[in-house]
Structures are given as C-alpha cells and as structure tokens.
Design an enzyme around this catalytic site. Structure first.
Site, PDB file in Angstrom:
ATOM      1  N   ASP A   7      -7.295   3.261  36.086  1.00  0.00           N
ATOM      2  CA  ASP A   7      -6.781   1.880  35.999  1.00  0.00           C
ATOM      3  C   ASP A   7      -6.261   1.342  34.638  1.00  0.00           C
ATOM      4  O   ASP A   7      -6.836   1.983  33.697  1.00  0.00           O
ATOM      5  CB  ASP A   7      -7.844   0.933  36.596  1.00  0.00           C
ATOM      6  CG  ASP A   7      -7.514  -0.544  36.523  1.00  0.00           C
ATOM      7  OD1 ASP A   7      -6.428  -0.943  37.064  1.00  0.00           O
ATOM      8  OD2 ASP A   7      -8.156  -1.552  35.831  1.00  0.00           O
ATOM      9  N   ASP A   9      -5.503  -2.401  33.234  1.00  0.00           N
ATOM     10  CA  ASP A   9      -6.129  -3.691  32.614  1.00  0.00           C
ATOM     11  C   ASP A   9      -7.588  -3.571  32.681  1.00  0.00           C
ATOM     12  O   ASP A   9      -8.120  -3.515  33.650  1.00  0.00           O
ATOM     13  CB  ASP A   9      -5.623  -4.639  33.556  1.00  0.00           C
ATOM     14  CG  ASP A   9      -4.026  -4.929  33.425  1.00  0.00           C
ATOM     15  OD1 ASP A   9      -3.536  -5.430  32.298  1.00  0.00           O
ATOM     16  OD2 ASP A   9      -3.397  -4.810  34.451  1.00  0.00           O
TER      17      ASP A   9
END
Ligand SMILES: [Mg+2]
Length: 238
Positions: A7, A9
């Site tokens: 991922d 952020d």
C-alpha cells in the site's frame, strides 16, 4: 515469498495523516452547515480508520456519512449544490489533499525505503497497490517510483473496472501482472480495509503496519504480523 505488494499512504509514505486532515476539513465544513443536527466533528483517528482509510474516495464519503445517518445524491442534479453530493465532497477532499501535499511535501518512511531496497536486492518482485488517484505523483514526489515494477492505483482500477479495497481485486491484479500466484505474495497494509483485502485475496502473508496504535484492530481484521515500521522486518538479517 516471491513478491511484495505495498500500500502507499501510511505504508510507504507519511501521507495518511495528510489524507486524514483533508477529510476532516471537508467533512467538518459539510457537517457544520447541516441544519437541525448537533455538530459532531469528524474524528481524524477513529472515523478515519473505520470509514475512509484505504477505501476508494467515493466509498469513503458514503461510508462516513452513512455512519452519521446521512445519504447524499451521487452527483450534482438540478437544485443540489455540488458540495452536497458524494462526488462533490470527494472532489473537495482531493483539492485540499493536493494543496496540503504541495505545502508539506511528501516524505517516504526511511524504514520502508530500506525494506523495499532489501526486498529488491533479494530479487523479490515489487508492486504498489493504492486506492489513491494521486499515487504516481506521490511516488515521484517521494522519489521512490523506480523501486516498483507494477502500479495499481485508482486511475488504473477505474480503467479496468477493478473493485477497490476491501475487495482483493486490485492486489490480485498486481500479483497477476507480476506473474506470481497470491500465495507467493506478501501484502503490506496500514488500513483495516486494506488488511481485509489482503485476507480476502488468499495472499501468503498479510503484514499490518501500525502507525497510529491500532495493532489490535489490524490483527482482528486478519493481519498475520503487525509492525510499527517495515525496518523491524530487517532486524533478523541486518
Ligand atoms: Mg494506507
């Protein structure tokens, strides 16, 4: 493991707090303007984790408003102010996010950069899987774009009609592009929705990244391991 699916952020870059701030400004302005209901502001930790973190933007708007008993039209129709629609609030949040990113810059977590470099040295395949429409710009701003072979973000997911997190489809698409079966992939996620997606996809390992003290919730959602920083995963080998 043969591949790592990261991922963006909150895992690679210190941008989850920027997203939370942009959501708070957007939702608080909207909630404060509602008539007849006591103003209860958006909680940038609890509401963010439960309803918007990791999700496609429009799903975040719908989910948070539903938690307050509010339902809005998807798009501007006659007589509906644009800001009082799902798309309008999402667009507003993105404008604020981009402004904050411009003002504050984007910082990659040093421990994550070290980890991804170690993974590359070990000849593991690497992808970024993000719900963000700004993924490529953030990767470039953080100077880490060249570390990844494959990118699946909101732009690509929309073009290919891939369901967003908590569905596993975006992670599965990244694994497919790398040519690695899900059981050979590790997923790295800081959001509850992202950990759900990793679990649902049948991936070999789901690593929860706890930046905000939600280790227990990450475990509950199915993380096999929870770390505070990816550099902790290097301890055994360094
Ligand atoms: Mg995240």
């Amino acid at each position: 493991m043969r591949a790592c699916l990261f991922d963006l952020d909150g895992v690679l870059t210190r941008t989850a707090v920027v997203h939370a701030a942009a959501w708070k400004e957007t939702f608080d302005a909207f909630l404060a303007a509602q008539e007849g209901v006591g103003f209860r502001p958006f909680d940038p930790v609890d509401d963010y984790d439960a309803y918007v973190d990791g999700l496609p933007r429009a799903d975040g708007v719908r989910g948070f408003l539903a938690s307050r008993g509010i339902s809005l039209p998807e798009d501007a129709a006659s007589g509906v102010p644009k800001l009082h629609t799902v798309r309008g609030l999402g667009d507003r949040k993105n404008v604020l996010l981009l402004r904050l990113i411009r003002e504050r810059g984007v910082e990659a977590y040093p421990g994550s950069v070290r980890y991804v470099r170690a993974v590359r040295s070990a000849a593991l395949r690497r992808a970024v899987v993000s719900s963000s429409a700004n993924c490529q710009d953030v990767l470039v701003a953080a100077d880490i774009a060249d570390l990844f072979e494959v990118r699946i973000d909101a732009v690509i997911a929309s073009a290919r009609s891939l369901a967003g997190k908590p569905h596993p489809d975006t992670f599965l698409a990244a694994a497919r592009m790398l040519g690695i079966v899900p059981s050979g992939c590790a997923v790295f996620e800081d959001s509850l929705a992202g950990v759900d997606a990793g679990r649902a996809g049948g991936f070999g390992l789901v690593v929860g990244v706890d930046r905000t003290g939600q280790a227990a919730a990450l475990h509950e959602h199915g993380a096999d391991v929870v770390v505070h920083d990816l550099a902790e995963l290097l301890k055994d080998t360094s």
